[in-house]
Structures are given as C-alpha cells and as structure tokens.
Write a protein that holds these residues in place. Sequence first.
Motif, PDB file in Angstrom:
ATOM      1  N   GLU A  97       2.321  -7.583  -4.360  1.00 38.04           N
ATOM      2  CA  GLU A  97       1.585  -7.731  -3.102  1.00 38.04           C
ATOM      3  C   GLU A  97       1.822  -9.097  -2.473  1.00 38.04           C
ATOM      4  OE1 GLU A  97      -2.300  -6.715  -4.525  1.00 38.04           O
ATOM      5  OE2 GLU A  97      -1.746  -4.618  -4.789  1.00 38.04           O
ATOM      6  N   THR A 111       3.735  -9.609   1.037  1.00 37.70           N
ATOM      7  CA  THR A 111       3.025 -10.266   2.130  1.00 37.70           C
ATOM      8  C   THR A 111       3.879 -11.379   2.727  1.00 37.70           C
ATOM      9  OG1 THR A 111       0.864  -9.678   1.231  1.00 37.70           O
ATOM     10  CG2 THR A 111       0.931 -11.554   2.744  1.00 37.70           C
ATOM     11  N   ALA A 165      -2.653  -5.538   0.470  1.00 40.32           N
ATOM     12  CA  ALA A 165      -3.727  -5.927  -0.448  1.00 40.32           C
ATOM     13  C   ALA A 165      -4.465  -4.727  -1.042  1.00 40.32           C
ATOM     14  CB  ALA A 165      -4.712  -6.844   0.258  1.00 40.32           C
TER      15      ALA A 165
END
Length: 169
Positions: free
Chosen positions: A33, A37, A81
């Motif tokens: 994640e 991101t 997320a």
Amino acid sequence: MRSTSDTVAAIGLAIGGALGMAGTFVAGDALRETLWTIDGVGIVVAAALLAMKYQRLGNDLVAAGFLTFLAGESLLLAGNAAGLQASVPSYAGGIALWAAGLVMVSAQATFALWMRLTAFVAALFTVSVLMILWGAPLLPTSSPLPALGYPFLVLTFIGWIWTPMKAER
C-alpha cells in the motif's frame, strides 16, 4: 532546453513504474500500500504535467487522455489504504479510466508506434474490468489478468519518459 516540467513528469513516471511493479510483487500489505501510494502520487503529478504540456501544444486529445489517466490513477489511490479486497471497486473504475486514457493518448501519431502499441496492449485492462463487473474474483495482484497489463503499462511509461528527453539531444 528541457523544461523542469518534463523532468518532473519523467521522474514521476519512473517512480510510478518502478514502485507500481514492485508493489505488485511484495507480500506485505502495508509495504504494498505504501509503494502503490507513492507510485500513484508520482503518476498523478506526471499525468497533470503532461496534460498541460500537450494542451499547450494544441494536442487536446492527448491532453484529455492524460487527464483521463490521471482520474483513473486517483481512483486507484483512493482504494490503496483499504487493502486488496476492499479496493476492488475503485480498482475496477481506475483501470477502466486508465484504459480509456491510454487509448486517447495513443489514438494520434503523437508518440512513436511502439509506444502506441504497448499502450493499446495495456488498455486490455478493460478485460479485467469486465471480468470484475461480471463477478470474477480478481484482485489488483491477480495473474494472468490484470497482472499481464502492468509490464506493458511500464513500457508505455518508458516511452512517455523517452519522448521529451530525446527531443533535447
């Protein structure tokens, strides 16, 4: 002289391509994640700068394609997320917009043929979208689809990086 915007866009695409691929292969959720991101932010920044560049050059379809790709990447960022399973709805929407953006950017002969071909192959993310919509249990890391599209997407990024960089030689 190469513009700062071209350099920043190239860095964003390079970070996006490298960390996006890396995130696909890591086992840990938090690391994946995080990588995705950072990857997504780099791609959003790059796509925004490229959209502005091609709009200023009068190539509205390419500029709109980069904006569409940016919108897709934003949807992907929104789901990061949530974890793999929970991100599937935003993932499906995001890759659908990726595919549309890739086709728009590649519809005209603005980029070299090989880049346009890799973009069209990557646009086969559409198959994964349809499979998800029809109930297939696909995750962003599923293989062969959608994972098969990522290398072609990264090759397209390399072309998008190469184009403004080679113009200055």
